[in-house]
Design a protein around this motif. Structure first.
Motif, PDB file in Angstrom:
ATOM      1  N   TYR A 120     -40.848  -9.076 -11.421  1.00  0.00           N
ATOM      2  CA  TYR A 120     -41.585 -10.005 -12.260  1.00  0.00           C
ATOM      3  C   TYR A 120     -42.771  -9.250 -12.860  1.00  0.00           C
ATOM      4  CZ  TYR A 120     -43.638 -14.189 -14.169  1.00  0.00           C
ATOM      5  OH  TYR A 120     -44.126 -15.134 -15.041  1.00  0.00           O
ATOM      6  N   PRO A 121     -42.866  -9.191 -14.192  1.00  0.00           N
ATOM      7  CA  PRO A 121     -43.968  -8.450 -14.808  1.00  0.00           C
ATOM      8  C   PRO A 121     -45.318  -9.103 -14.489  1.00  0.00           C
ATOM      9  CG  PRO A 121     -42.649  -9.583 -16.486  1.00  0.00           C
ATOM     10  CD  PRO A 121     -41.984  -9.808 -15.169  1.00  0.00           C
ATOM     11  N   TRP A 122     -46.270  -8.279 -14.068  1.00  0.00           N
ATOM     12  CA  TRP A 122     -47.594  -8.777 -13.703  1.00  0.00           C
ATOM     13  C   TRP A 122     -48.578  -7.620 -13.859  1.00  0.00           C
ATOM     14  CZ3 TRP A 122     -48.689 -13.806 -12.150  1.00  0.00           C
ATOM     15  CH2 TRP A 122     -49.949 -14.051 -11.615  1.00  0.00           C
ATOM     16  N   SER A 123     -48.860  -7.260 -15.096  1.00  0.00           N
ATOM     17  CA  SER A 123     -49.767  -6.140 -15.319  1.00  0.00           C
ATOM     18  C   SER A 123     -51.193  -6.648 -15.451  1.00  0.00           C
ATOM     19  CB  SER A 123     -49.352  -5.349 -16.554  1.00  0.00           C
ATOM     20  OG  SER A 123     -49.366  -6.179 -17.690  1.00  0.00           O
ATOM     21  N   LEU A 175     -46.229 -14.872  -2.783  1.00  0.00           N
ATOM     22  CA  LEU A 175     -47.418 -15.202  -3.565  1.00  0.00           C
ATOM     23  C   LEU A 175     -48.035 -13.904  -4.067  1.00  0.00           C
ATOM     24  CD1 LEU A 175     -49.343 -17.714  -1.282  1.00  0.00           C
ATOM     25  CD2 LEU A 175     -48.208 -18.246  -3.429  1.00  0.00           C
ATOM     26  N   ILE A 176     -48.418 -13.882  -5.342  1.00  0.00           N
ATOM     27  CA  ILE A 176     -49.175 -12.757  -5.882  1.00  0.00           C
ATOM     28  C   ILE A 176     -50.381 -13.300  -6.625  1.00  0.00           C
ATOM     29  CG2 ILE A 176     -47.194 -11.199  -5.993  1.00  0.00           C
ATOM     30  CD1 ILE A 176     -47.004 -11.719  -8.991  1.00  0.00           C
ATOM     31  N   THR A 177     -51.443 -12.515  -6.653  1.00  0.00           N
ATOM     32  CA  THR A 177     -52.657 -12.931  -7.340  1.00  0.00           C
ATOM     33  C   THR A 177     -53.422 -11.707  -7.811  1.00  0.00           C
ATOM     34  OG1 THR A 177     -54.703 -14.240  -7.192  1.00  0.00           O
ATOM     35  CG2 THR A 177     -54.014 -13.070  -5.193  1.00  0.00           C
ATOM     36  N   ILE A 217     -52.888 -17.010  -9.765  1.00  0.00           N
ATOM     37  CA  ILE A 217     -52.139 -16.917  -8.523  1.00  0.00           C
ATOM     38  C   ILE A 217     -50.793 -17.576  -8.797  1.00  0.00           C
ATOM     39  CG2 ILE A 217     -53.151 -19.040  -7.562  1.00  0.00           C
ATOM     40  CD1 ILE A 217     -52.870 -17.681  -4.763  1.00  0.00           C
ATOM     41  N   CYS A 218     -49.724 -16.978  -8.269  1.00  0.00           N
ATOM     42  CA  CYS A 218     -48.387 -17.432  -8.612  1.00  0.00           C
ATOM     43  C   CYS A 218     -47.479 -17.373  -7.384  1.00  0.00           C
ATOM     44  CB  CYS A 218     -47.838 -16.518  -9.712  1.00  0.00           C
ATOM     45  SG  CYS A 218     -46.358 -17.124 -10.512  1.00  0.00           S
ATOM     46  N   GLY A 246     -32.644 -12.759  -7.778  1.00  0.00           N
ATOM     47  CA  GLY A 246     -33.899 -12.557  -8.483  1.00  0.00           C
ATOM     48  C   GLY A 246     -35.002 -13.471  -7.979  1.00  0.00           C
ATOM     49  N   ALA A 247     -36.094 -13.550  -8.748  1.00  0.00           N
ATOM     50  CA  ALA A 247     -37.259 -14.362  -8.405  1.00  0.00           C
ATOM     51  C   ALA A 247     -37.422 -15.483  -9.425  1.00  0.00           C
ATOM     52  CB  ALA A 247     -38.522 -13.508  -8.381  1.00  0.00           C
ATOM     53  N   LYS A 248     -37.698 -16.680  -8.929  1.00  0.00           N
ATOM     54  CA  LYS A 248     -37.927 -17.840  -9.789  1.00  0.00           C
ATOM     55  C   LYS A 248     -39.354 -18.333  -9.560  1.00  0.00           C
ATOM     56  CE  LYS A 248     -36.548 -22.596 -10.542  1.00  0.00           C
ATOM     57  NZ  LYS A 248     -35.855 -23.745  -9.988  1.00  0.00           N
ATOM     58  N   LYS A 249     -40.117 -18.435 -10.670  1.00  0.00           N
ATOM     59  CA  LYS A 249     -41.484 -18.925 -10.550  1.00  0.00           C
ATOM     60  C   LYS A 249     -41.472 -20.398 -10.148  1.00  0.00           C
ATOM     61  CE  LYS A 249     -44.393 -17.976 -13.885  1.00  0.00           C
ATOM     62  NZ  LYS A 249     -45.294 -18.087 -15.061  1.00  0.00           N
ATOM     63  N   VAL A 250     -42.225 -20.731  -9.086  1.00  0.00           N
ATOM     64  CA  VAL A 250     -42.353 -22.105  -8.610  1.00  0.00           C
ATOM     65  C   VAL A 250     -43.586 -22.742  -9.224  1.00  0.00           C
ATOM     66  CG1 VAL A 250     -42.622 -23.579  -6.552  1.00  0.00           C
ATOM     67  CG2 VAL A 250     -41.166 -21.539  -6.447  1.00  0.00           C
TER      68      VAL A 250
END
Length: 182
Positions: free
Chosen positions: A86-89, A107-109, A117-118, A126-130
């Motif tokens: 998941y792109p998070w630059s 969780l990433i922040t 925070i996501c 894959g990953a699905k944003k909640v």
């Protein structure tokens, strides 16, 4: 230069190396021999520790690279294979807080230009944003406890883990903070 913390998992020492060959590498804890390299080749960023996660019964690791979230497999014969990205630059590659794992969720922040925070649910597909909230931690890795997410940055913050809804915030803290739950 960049910062990270290695993770010991089984007989491997997992390190975000950000090398041309791989973003993550596993080394034998006894002799230091390289055991595997991830197929992801992102550069390393200023990131906290990688976190173990089990995805559909498969041991994996979640890490923040320069480019964002990476979840890679650790099972024999599949070491380093990418499960999710998941792109998070952020400005200056500052994904400092460690990814936090709760069940199959990560969780990433980050602060800086992201200030969010996501939460993601991860499967082998894959990953699905909640959810994503416009709240952030600059350096403190969040703690999940009893269905709530806590971190300290300027204030103590509390979110509902399921929905991401802010439950409360308060107090007065400095720029850097840490939380420990027992």
């Amino acid at each position: 230069g960049y910062t990270t913390s290695p993770l010991v998992h089984g007989g491997s020492l997992i390190v975000e190396v950000g090398d041309d060959e791989a973003a993550l590498m596993g080394f034998d804890v006894q002799g230091g021999k390289r055991l595997w390299a991830s197929e992801c080749r992102d550069p390393a960023g200023h990131a906290g520790a990688a976190a173990p996660i089990t995805v559909e019964g498969v041991p994996c690791v979640a890490a923040m690279t320069y480019e964002g979230l990476l979840v890679a497999r650790l099972d024999a014969g599949h070491e380093g294979r990418t499960v999710a990205r998941y792109p998070w630059s952020t400005d200056f590659a500052n994904n400092i807080a460690s990814p936090i794992v709760q069940g199959n969720s990560v969780l990433i922040t980050s602060s800086y230009n992201r200030h969010a925070i996501c939460r993601f649910d991860v499967t082998l597909e894959g990953a699905k944003k909640v959810w994503e909230q416009p709240l952030a931690s600059k350096v403190c890795s969040p703690v999940v406890y009893d269905g709530r997410v806590y971190w300290a940055w300027q204030q103590l913050h509390c979110l509902d883990f399921a929905t991401g809804r802010e439950l409360w915030s308060g107090g007065s803290f400095g720029d850097a903070g840490s939380l420990i739950a027992t």
